[in-house]
Design an enzyme around this catalytic site. Structure first.
Site, PDB file in Angstrom:
ATOM      1  N   ASP A   1       0.722  -1.224  -0.012  1.00 51.29           N
ATOM      2  CA  ASP A   1      -0.077  -0.136   0.100  1.00 51.29           C
ATOM      3  C   ASP A   1       0.797   1.288   0.048  1.00 51.29           C
ATOM      4  O   ASP A   1       0.432   2.432  -0.812  1.00 51.29           O
ATOM      5  CB  ASP A   1      -0.990   0.070   1.163  1.00 51.29           C
ATOM      6  CG  ASP A   1      -1.960  -1.224   1.223  1.00 51.29           C
ATOM      7  OD1 ASP A   1      -2.227  -1.626  -0.067  1.00 51.29           O
ATOM      8  OD2 ASP A   1      -2.564  -1.224   2.238  1.00 51.29           O
TER       9      ASP A   1
HETATM   10  P1  NAP Z   1       0.837  -3.991   3.152  1.00 46.22           P
HETATM   11  O1  NAP Z   1       0.357  -3.131   2.187  1.00 46.22           O
HETATM   12  O2  NAP Z   1       0.385  -4.539   4.187  1.00 46.22           O
HETATM   13  O3  NAP Z   1       1.635  -5.238   2.319  1.00 46.22           O
HETATM   14  C1  NAP Z   1       2.513  -6.060   2.816  1.00 46.22           C
HETATM   15  C2  NAP Z   1       3.134  -6.948   1.656  1.00 46.22           C
HETATM   16  O4  NAP Z   1       3.998  -7.710   2.051  1.00 46.22           O
HETATM   17  C3  NAP Z   1       1.744  -7.816   1.137  1.00 46.22           C
HETATM   18  O5  NAP Z   1       1.423  -7.694  -0.181  1.00 46.22           O
HETATM   19  C4  NAP Z   1       2.504  -9.333   0.940  1.00 46.22           C
HETATM   20  O6  NAP Z   1       2.240 -10.023  -0.090  1.00 46.22           O
HETATM   21  C5  NAP Z   1       3.940  -8.972   1.415  1.00 46.22           C
HETATM   22  N1  NAP Z   1       4.471 -10.113   2.257  1.00 46.22           N
HETATM   23  C6  NAP Z   1       4.002 -10.486   3.560  1.00 46.22           C
HETATM   24  N2  NAP Z   1       4.753 -11.318   3.936  1.00 46.22           N
HETATM   25  C7  NAP Z   1       5.938 -11.444   3.300  1.00 46.22           C
HETATM   26  C8  NAP Z   1       7.059 -12.038   3.295  1.00 46.22           C
HETATM   27  N3  NAP Z   1       7.409 -13.052   4.150  1.00 46.22           N
HETATM   28  N4  NAP Z   1       8.153 -11.813   2.354  1.00 46.22           N
HETATM   29  C9  NAP Z   1       7.805 -11.138   1.186  1.00 46.22           C
HETATM   30  N5  NAP Z   1       6.720 -10.415   1.215  1.00 46.22           N
HETATM   31  C10 NAP Z   1       5.796 -10.570   2.118  1.00 46.22           C
HETATM   32  O7  NAP Z   1       2.222  -3.305   3.820  1.00 46.22           O
HETATM   33  P2  NAP Z   1       2.563  -1.908   3.739  1.00 46.22           P
HETATM   34  O8  NAP Z   1       3.030  -1.217   2.469  1.00 46.22           O
HETATM   35  O9  NAP Z   1       3.985  -1.677   4.830  1.00 46.22           O
HETATM   36  O10 NAP Z   1       1.335  -0.867   4.224  1.00 46.22           O
HETATM   37  C11 NAP Z   1       1.297  -0.797   5.279  1.00 46.22           C
HETATM   38  C12 NAP Z   1      -0.520  -0.783   5.579  1.00 46.22           C
HETATM   39  O11 NAP Z   1      -0.606  -0.802   6.952  1.00 46.22           O
HETATM   40  C13 NAP Z   1      -0.765   0.705   5.090  1.00 46.22           C
HETATM   41  O12 NAP Z   1      -1.965   0.527   4.413  1.00 46.22           O
HETATM   42  C14 NAP Z   1      -1.121   1.163   6.309  1.00 46.22           C
HETATM   43  O13 NAP Z   1      -2.071   2.198   6.288  1.00 46.22           O
HETATM   44  C15 NAP Z   1      -1.480   0.218   7.204  1.00 46.22           C
HETATM   45  N6  NAP Z   1      -1.327   0.624   8.620  1.00 46.22           N
HETATM   46  C16 NAP Z   1      -0.143   0.927   9.109  1.00 46.22           C
HETATM   47  C17 NAP Z   1      -0.318   1.411  10.673  1.00 46.22           C
HETATM   48  C18 NAP Z   1       1.359   1.718  11.238  1.00 46.22           C
HETATM   49  O14 NAP Z   1       1.151   2.159  12.228  1.00 46.22           O
HETATM   50  N7  NAP Z   1       2.467   1.327  10.515  1.00 46.22           N
HETATM   51  C19 NAP Z   1      -1.089   1.336  11.328  1.00 46.22           C
HETATM   52  C20 NAP Z   1      -2.528   0.989  10.651  1.00 46.22           C
HETATM   53  C21 NAP Z   1      -2.448   0.855   9.432  1.00 46.22           C
HETATM   54  P3  NAP Z   1       2.375 -11.196  -0.406  1.00 46.22           P
HETATM   55  O15 NAP Z   1       1.362 -12.036   0.258  1.00 46.22           O
HETATM   56  O16 NAP Z   1       2.120 -11.545  -2.037  1.00 46.22           O
HETATM   57  O17 NAP Z   1       3.687 -11.752  -0.055  1.00 46.22           O
END
Ligand code: NAP
Length: 468
Positions: free
Chosen positions: A395
């Protein structure tokens, strides 16, 4: 001790208690300040811990303590549980562990409030009764709300929003009934039936408040509940005339609130939308530009790109945490730096699942803080970057947020990796991110996909770079 000596001792000890509370409050404030920067965060934790120790010592000197045995038992049991949790709970489970801690803290505030009500209510001023009601309501709803949050994060409770017709209306009714009982108890403090009904409604309200929110929004909910727990503690301070509780509770309450607001800002969502939006209830279908085929790349070809690049930027996300790939990325970065490649890291404020998630992991692998760049600092450098390696992020690098006004994440600030000359995405397969959206980045010409667990892929890349 004769009477005069006892009085002198008690007066002396009450000065000592106030002094320890003052020192504790100063240490809490200095600790919070130090925690605002990763370089000094560890020191901040020590300062805050020292502050808590001072507060505990001061409280143990309180002349109202009847028996030390129960306190000692609690101290020993709590210390053992805390130490075991610190040893056994992995970093990836930190969000649910934190939710559990909030539940315990809030339960303590609520129970102290209920005990005060049963023992001292007839002697309390209206102000104290108000503070007591506030403490118990916030404490009780935070306890159950945090337990539901922990359950959702752990997967024990369904992570998708649990919603039904008329839910907001029912919640509003429950809230009004709870507040009305609170007002009634303030006017008639001895109406214990109404008091306990208020406690019951607060317990239920905590559950109702959190079940309609998706698991992925739990970090924001938790920091909001943390803020409630802090305010409950501050109210406890007013009830017990305890200054350190008032100060620490207020610091906790407002830092939690500020953190929730900052997290919402970084996701371009309002707190209202997080609490009532039911984000994550629908799996969104393909979005603009997310068509075509994804181009796969082998570790050997990816390693050639990296080895001959001038500048490489790593952009980690949630996948780095699940794969525990922080040491592997450091190893690859070392190999590249040995070849003269300039290496930086682009850190999105909400990458991963909790604030500072990526910073904590990379710090664990001793990645120097100077090479971590925040989103606003790294974005202007993207067009001069040869290769971006996206490590399990989705994301936070989704260009739809910038290009597609109809996207559910439209307006969320992203790291604009698609402006780099080449992008290599490390992920296991076609899994979507937190928002459930397809990501057009994966279909772009600049992008190639290196499938596999991030840790294994990074280790393979480091070995392949070594052989070039
Ligand atoms: P993300 O959008 O959740 O994407 C994570 C990606 O990692 C997935 O597409 C997954 O694809 C891949 N993945 C998972 N395990 C893996 C592994 N072992 N090896 C390789 N790839 C792996 O993560 P993000 O880009 O960090 O975004 C964070 C999201 O969380 C945002 O939408 C944000 O708004 C939300 N959020 C964050 C917080 C905060 O405080 N950080 C709080 C609330 C919400 P595969 O399954 O294909 O591997």
């Amino acid at each position: 001790m004769d009477h005069a000596a006892t009085t002198t001792f008690l007066n002396g000890s009450s000065y000592f208690i106030e002094l320890t509370y003052l020192i504790a409050s100063i240490l809490f404030i200095l600790g919070l300040k130090a925690m605002s920067h990763p370089d000094t965060a560890r020191k901040g934790m020590f300062l805050a811990e020292a502050g808590m120790l001072m507060a505990v010592i001061g409280t143990l000197m309180n002349k109202q303590i009847v028996s030390y045995e129960w306190i000692l038992g609690g101290l020993v049991a709590g210390s053992i549980v805390g130490a075991l949790m610190a040893i056994w709970v992995p970093m990836t489970a930190m969000p649910e562990r934190t939710a559990l801690s909030h539940a315990f803290g809030a339960a303590a505030a609520a129970l102290v409030g209920i005990a005060e009500y049963t023992v001292n209510i007839s002697e309390m001023s209206k102000f104290k009764i108000g503070a007591l009601g506030f403490e118990i309501m916030l404490g009780a709803l935070t306890t159950t709300g945090s337990l539901i949050a922990a359950g959702k994060l752990k997967g024990i409770i369904k992570g998708t929003p649990i919603q039904f017709k008329g839910q907001n209306f029912l919640n509003m009714l429950l809230f009004l009934a709870m507040v009305s009982s609170f007002v009634y108890v303030m006017i008639n403090p001895l109406a214990s039936m109404v008091f306990y009904a208020m406690v019951g409604m607060a317990v239920l309200f905590g559950v109702m408040l959190v079940i309609p929110i998706g698991a992925a929004d739990m970090p924001v909910v938790m920091s909001l509940l943390n803020s409630y727990a802090g305010l409950a503690a501050a109210a406890t301070g007013f009830v017990l005339s305890n200054n350190v509780l008032i100060i620490a509770g207020t610091l906790d309450g407002f830092s939690g609130l500020i953190l929730s607001i900052l997290m919402c800002k970084a996701m371009n969502r309002s707190i209202f939308n997080v609490l009532f939006g039911g984000f994550g209830s629908v799996i969104h279908e393909a979005t603009a530009g997310a068509t075509g085929t994804m181009r796969e790349i082998s570790p050997e070809d990816a390693a050639v790109q990296l080895a001959y690049a001038k500048k490489v930027v790593f952009v980690p996300g949630y996948g780095l945490a699940t794969a525990q790939a922080q040491h592997a990325v450091r190893e690859l970065a070392n190999k590249l730096e040995e070849r003269g490649v300039e290496v930086k890291y682009g850190i999105h404020p909400v990458a991963g699942r909790m604030p500072g998630h990526m910073n904590v992991l990379l710090a664990e692998a001793n990645v120097p803080y100077e090479v971590l760049y925040e989103m606003d600092q790294i974005n202007p450098e993207m067009s001069t970057t040869d290769v971006v390696v996206v490590i399990g992020a989705n994301d936070v690098v989704n260009p739809d947020a910038r290009d597609n006004p109809n996207s559910p994440i439209a307006g969320m600030p992203i790291i604009e990796v698609d402006r780099a000359h080449s992008v290599i995405v490390l992920k296991r397969g076609q899994g979507r991110g937190f928002s459930g959206l397809e990501n057009p980045l994966f279909f772009k010409n600049v992008t190639s996909m290196l499938y596999g667990d991030a840790k294994a892929s990074l280790t393979n890349l480091a070995q392949a770079v070594q052989q070039i």
